[in-house]
Design a protein around this motif. Structure first.
Motif, short mmCIF file in Angstrom:
data_model
loop_
_atom_site.label_atom_id
_atom_site.label_comp_id
_atom_site.label_asym_id
_atom_site.label_seq_id
_atom_site.Cartn_x
_atom_site.Cartn_y
_atom_site.Cartn_z
N MET A 53 0.85 -1.19 0.00
CA MET A 53 0.00 0.00 0.00
C MET A 53 0.89 1.24 0.00
O MET A 53 1.74 1.40 0.89
N GLY A 54 0.70 2.11 -1.00
CA GLY A 54 1.52 3.29 -1.09
C GLY A 54 0.74 4.51 -1.55
O GLY A 54 -0.33 4.39 -2.15
N VAL A 55 1.31 5.68 -1.28
CA VAL A 55 0.69 6.95 -1.63
C VAL A 55 1.60 7.74 -2.56
O VAL A 55 2.76 8.00 -2.23
N THR A 56 1.10 8.08 -3.72
CA THR A 56 1.75 8.92 -4.73
C THR A 56 3.19 8.47 -4.99
O THR A 56 3.40 7.47 -5.67
N ALA A 57 4.20 9.16 -4.47
CA ALA A 57 5.58 8.74 -4.71
C ALA A 57 5.80 7.32 -4.19
O ALA A 57 6.46 6.50 -4.84
N GLY A 58 5.24 7.02 -3.01
CA GLY A 58 5.34 5.67 -2.45
C GLY A 58 4.62 4.66 -3.30
O GLY A 58 5.06 3.51 -3.44
N ALA A 59 3.49 5.06 -3.89
CA ALA A 59 2.75 4.17 -4.79
C ALA A 59 3.58 3.85 -6.02
O ALA A 59 3.58 2.72 -6.52
N TYR A 60 4.31 4.84 -6.52
CA TYR A 60 5.18 4.61 -7.68
C TYR A 60 6.28 3.60 -7.33
O TYR A 60 6.54 2.66 -8.10
N LYS A 95 9.24 -5.25 -11.09
CA LYS A 95 10.55 -5.89 -11.10
C LYS A 95 10.55 -7.24 -10.38
O LYS A 95 11.34 -8.12 -10.71
N TYR A 96 9.67 -7.38 -9.38
CA TYR A 96 9.64 -8.60 -8.56
C TYR A 96 8.20 -9.10 -8.51
O TYR A 96 7.57 -9.12 -7.45
N ARG A 97 7.67 -9.51 -9.65
CA ARG A 97 6.25 -9.85 -9.75
C ARG A 97 5.84 -10.97 -8.81
O ARG A 97 4.72 -10.98 -8.30
N HIS A 98 6.74 -11.91 -8.58
CA HIS A 98 6.42 -13.07 -7.73
C HIS A 98 6.35 -12.70 -6.25
O HIS A 98 5.91 -13.52 -5.44
N ARG A 99 6.72 -11.47 -5.89
CA ARG A 99 6.76 -11.08 -4.48
C ARG A 99 5.60 -10.19 -4.07
O ARG A 99 5.55 -9.73 -2.93
N VAL A 100 4.68 -9.92 -5.00
CA VAL A 100 3.55 -9.03 -4.70
C VAL A 100 2.24 -9.73 -5.05
O VAL A 100 2.06 -10.16 -6.20
N VAL A 101 1.35 -9.85 -4.07
CA VAL A 101 0.04 -10.47 -4.32
C VAL A 101 -1.04 -9.42 -4.55
O VAL A 101 -2.10 -9.73 -5.10
N GLY A 102 -0.78 -8.18 -4.14
CA GLY A 102 -1.78 -7.13 -4.33
C GLY A 102 -1.21 -5.75 -4.09
O GLY A 102 -0.26 -5.58 -3.33
N LEU A 103 -1.79 -4.77 -4.78
CA LEU A 103 -1.38 -3.37 -4.65
C LEU A 103 -2.59 -2.53 -4.26
O LEU A 103 -3.65 -2.63 -4.89
N ILE A 104 -2.43 -1.69 -3.24
CA ILE A 104 -3.41 -0.66 -2.90
C ILE A 104 -2.70 0.67 -3.09
O ILE A 104 -1.75 0.99 -2.37
N LEU A 105 -3.13 1.43 -4.09
CA LEU A 105 -2.40 2.63 -4.50
C LEU A 105 -3.29 3.86 -4.38
O LEU A 105 -4.39 3.89 -4.95
N SER A 152 -4.96 -5.15 -8.11
CA SER A 152 -4.60 -3.75 -7.90
C SER A 152 -5.86 -2.93 -7.65
O SER A 152 -6.81 -2.98 -8.43
N LEU A 153 -5.85 -2.17 -6.55
CA LEU A 153 -6.96 -1.30 -6.19
C LEU A 153 -6.43 0.12 -6.08
O LEU A 153 -5.54 0.40 -5.27
N LEU A 154 -6.95 1.01 -6.93
CA LEU A 154 -6.48 2.39 -6.98
C LEU A 154 -7.54 3.33 -6.39
O LEU A 154 -8.72 3.19 -6.69
N PHE A 155 -7.09 4.28 -5.58
CA PHE A 155 -7.94 5.33 -5.04
C PHE A 155 -7.42 6.68 -5.51
O PHE A 155 -6.21 6.92 -5.51
N VAL A 156 -8.34 7.57 -5.88
CA VAL A 156 -7.92 8.93 -6.21
C VAL A 156 -9.09 9.88 -5.95
O VAL A 156 -10.26 9.53 -6.17
N GLY A 157 -8.79 11.05 -5.44
CA GLY A 157 -9.82 12.08 -5.23
C GLY A 157 -10.18 12.74 -6.54
O GLY A 157 -9.33 12.91 -7.43
#
Length: 286
Positions: free
Chosen positions: A123-130, A138-148, A244-249
């Motif tokens: 889970m990351g925010v803006t720069a952290g999301a990037y 780069k490490y697809r096998h190490r991530v099961v989900g993204l909350i951005l 991948s779940l993306l949130f944006v205002g």
């Protein structure tokens, strides 16, 4: 910068949420990781936006008892701070080479190795999301989900690049001064929340302003340099198969970027949530 894989652990019981802070030494330098919860549970890795750490970026979420208890019930949370963004961090020398976005993504992999983690939620925010999205590519096998939240995926536009260059120069010559804080608050919050001559700024903006005073300007400068020099990772998004779940205002300055990113992700595994509110959900959703 040390390049061993050892770690120094410091109890942080003074933090109201409890937890333990580790200073993990990687080949890219040391990084602070705050761990909350049962290590036997699935891991949730967080990464904050520019000039923030987990306390300032995710306080709205993790200081909400219901949300925090729900997360701790399901995850062990690993808050990774950008280098030099943790509480009490020393200033990094301006003569020291800045890490690239790729370096920061590789650093996450080394952190996961240190804790013996396999595939994780992120889970990351803006720069952290990037940074987390780049890590997932780069490490697809190490991530099961993204909350951005308010994510980035393209290289900076000329407007953003120039805006960031101005901030870099002011940071270099004047440090974390009032101008830099105002530029950062504009990045985080809408005009309504920041206030005006008629309407006072909200408590959360005032709290964020005070937290920015604690940041070492040279450390913020290094992270901003990495983000301002980031490559376009749009093509890599097509290879992602994690959820991948993306949130944006709806009024977020990163709204168009989130729409672009959503259009490039596999629709079978991704969803966009547009939040219609007065400000981008930094300290509520994140």
């Amino acid at each position: 910068m040390a390049d061993s894989s050892d770690s120094v652990s410091i109890d942080m019981e003074t933090i109201s949420l409890g937890g333990k802070e580790h200073l993990v030494k990687t080949s890219k330098g040391s990084v602070s990781v705050s761990v909350f919860g049962d290590p036997d549970k699935p891991a949730l890795v967080t990464y904050p936006d520019l000039a923030l750490n987990h306390l300032s970026c995710f306080q709205g979420l993790f200081f909400c008892p219901e949300a925090f208890s729900l997360l701790l019930h399901n995850f062990c949370i690993f808050h990774i701070s950008p280098p030099g963004h943790e509480l009490g961090a020393d200033a990094v020398s301006l003569d020291e080479p800045a890490l690239s976005a790729d370096d920061l993504a590789d650093q996450i992999a080394e952190v996961l190795n240190f804790f013996g983690l396999g595939a994780v939620m992120c889970m990351g925010v803006t720069a952290g999301a990037y940074i987390l999205t780049l890590f997932a590519i780069k490490y697809r096998h190490r991530v099961v989900g993204l909350i951005l939240i308010s994510p980035l995926c393209k290289a900076p536009s000329w407007t953003e690049w120039l805006y960031n260059k101005v901030m870099l120069n002011v940071l270099y010559y004047y440090g974390m001064c009032g101008v830099v804080k105002e530029l950062l608050l504009k990045r985080y919050f809408s005009k309504e929340v920041r206030g005006s001559a008629q309407v006072p700024e909200s408590d959360i903006v005032q709290a964020c302003r005070r937290l920015l005073d604690e940041r070492q300007s040279s450390n913020v400068l290094k992270f901003l340099e990495a983000i301002n020099g980031r490559p376009d990772i749009t093509e890599g998004l097509r290879k992602l198969q994690c959820r991948s779940l993306l949130f944006v205002g709806d009024n977020s300055p990163f709204h168009s970027e989130a729409l672009h990113m959503t259009s490039k992700l596999d629709r079978r595994y991704s969803a966009l949530v547009e939040v219609f509110c007065e400000f981008i959900p930094y300290h509520t959703l994140a």
